[in-house]
Design an enzyme around this catalytic site. Structure first.
Site, PDB file in Angstrom:
ATOM      1  N   TYR A 132      36.075  14.912   6.895  1.00 42.07           N
ATOM      2  CA  TYR A 132      35.579  15.949   5.973  1.00 42.07           C
ATOM      3  C   TYR A 132      36.712  16.886   5.539  1.00 42.07           C
ATOM      4  O   TYR A 132      37.471  17.376   6.368  1.00 42.07           O
ATOM      5  CB  TYR A 132      34.473  16.769   6.653  1.00 42.07           C
ATOM      6  CG  TYR A 132      34.117  18.021   5.887  1.00 42.07           C
ATOM      7  CD1 TYR A 132      33.427  17.946   4.690  1.00 42.07           C
ATOM      8  CD2 TYR A 132      34.515  19.280   6.346  1.00 42.07           C
ATOM      9  CE1 TYR A 132      33.116  19.096   3.971  1.00 42.07           C
ATOM     10  CE2 TYR A 132      34.206  20.430   5.633  1.00 42.07           C
ATOM     11  CZ  TYR A 132      33.509  20.333   4.442  1.00 42.07           C
ATOM     12  OH  TYR A 132      33.215  21.462   3.724  1.00 42.07           O
TER      13      TYR A 132
ATOM     14  N   THR B 278      33.847  20.953   0.137  1.00 42.15           N
ATOM     15  CA  THR B 278      32.550  20.669  -0.510  1.00 42.15           C
ATOM     16  C   THR B 278      32.555  21.119  -1.968  1.00 42.15           C
ATOM     17  O   THR B 278      33.039  22.212  -2.281  1.00 42.15           O
ATOM     18  CB  THR B 278      31.412  21.397   0.255  1.00 42.15           C
ATOM     19  OG1 THR B 278      31.466  21.010   1.617  1.00 42.15           O
ATOM     20  CG2 THR B 278      30.051  21.049  -0.301  1.00 42.15           C
TER      21      THR B 278
ATOM     22  N   ASN C  85      22.192  20.890   5.501  1.00 40.13           N
ATOM     23  CA  ASN C  85      23.596  20.965   5.076  1.00 40.13           C
ATOM     24  C   ASN C  85      24.612  20.946   6.206  1.00 40.13           C
ATOM     25  O   ASN C  85      25.802  20.830   5.966  1.00 40.13           O
ATOM     26  CB  ASN C  85      23.827  22.193   4.179  1.00 40.13           C
ATOM     27  CG  ASN C  85      23.605  23.501   4.912  1.00 40.13           C
ATOM     28  OD1 ASN C  85      23.474  23.534   6.132  1.00 40.13           O
ATOM     29  ND2 ASN C  85      23.568  24.592   4.164  1.00 40.13           N
TER      30      ASN C  85
HETATM   31  N1  ABN Z   1      28.650  19.394   4.912  1.00 36.96           N
HETATM   32  C1  ABN Z   1      29.685  20.180   5.407  1.00 36.96           C
HETATM   33  C2  ABN Z   1      29.947  19.949   6.853  1.00 36.96           C
HETATM   34  C3  ABN Z   1      30.917  19.063   7.232  1.00 36.96           C
HETATM   35  C4  ABN Z   1      31.159  18.835   8.573  1.00 36.96           C
HETATM   36  C5  ABN Z   1      30.403  19.494   9.519  1.00 36.96           C
HETATM   37  C6  ABN Z   1      29.425  20.417   9.125  1.00 36.96           C
HETATM   38  C7  ABN Z   1      29.193  20.641   7.780  1.00 36.96           C
END
Ligand code: ABN
Length: 174
Positions: A161, A164, A148
């Site tokens: 990003y 989530t 993850n």
């Molecule tokens: N999957 C979540 C995440 C995003 C960017 C860096 C680490 C974890």
């Protein structure tokens, strides 16, 4: 007087020679070498992850807005709940990741284990609210589907990003 000077000279010489024996280039290189070997070997030693496993098993809450909600047992990221989205929908302006990782979480209410898909929401700057980090049954990066700690927006056009979401995709047969 001459005799005293000679005695002091030879005493100093003896001391310097002795010091050079222990702190010379060779002995300095040898101890630097030892530290370098220790420095590379140390990270290879096995380590105990039982502490994090114990923390993860505490993910059993029933408030969907909280980090410790049971469905978040393998979620590492910002909860989209807190970022203008919901538990399973990305906030407006962010798109769901095309690739994902999965976890198996235990629902304390019905006693069943569920397969949960965690998708990152992409295309907006990091939300920065409600950071949750649970790693139940997470595996190292070489098992990508159950790892993850990666930005899963990697396969999208917008790779930034944001947060989530989690969705139940299966239930374990009891
Ligand atoms: N999957 C979540 C995440 C995003 C960017 C860096 C680490 C974890």
């Amino acid at each position: 007087m001459k005799l005293l000077q000679h005695w002091i000279d030879s005493l100093a010489e003896r001391q310097v020679r002795r010091a050079a024996q222990f702190t010379g280039r060779r002995s300095a290189l040898a101890s630097i070498g030892k530290w370098m070997v220790a420095g590379t070997a140390l990270p290879m030693l096995p380590f105990d992850r039982s502490g994090s496993a114990q923390a993860a098993s505490q993910v059993a809450g029933d408030d969907p807005m909280a980090c410790d909600y049971w469905r978040n047992c393998a979620l590492d990221g910002f909860l989209c709940n807190c970022c203008g989205g919901s538990m399973s929908d990305c906030p407006p302006g962010a798109e769901v990741s095309k690739v994902t990782w999965v976890g198996t979480c235990h629902n304390p209410k019905d006693g069943k284990d569920y397969l949960v898909s965690y998708n990152d929401c992409c295309g907006k700057v990091a939300c920065g609210r409600c950071l949750c980090n649970f790693n139940e049954r997470e595996r190292p990066g070489y098992r990508m589907g159950v790892h993850n700690d990666i930005n899963w927006c990697m396969a999208n056009t917008q790779t930034m990003y944001h947060c989530t979401v989690s969705a139940i995709v299966g239930v374990a047969q009891g």
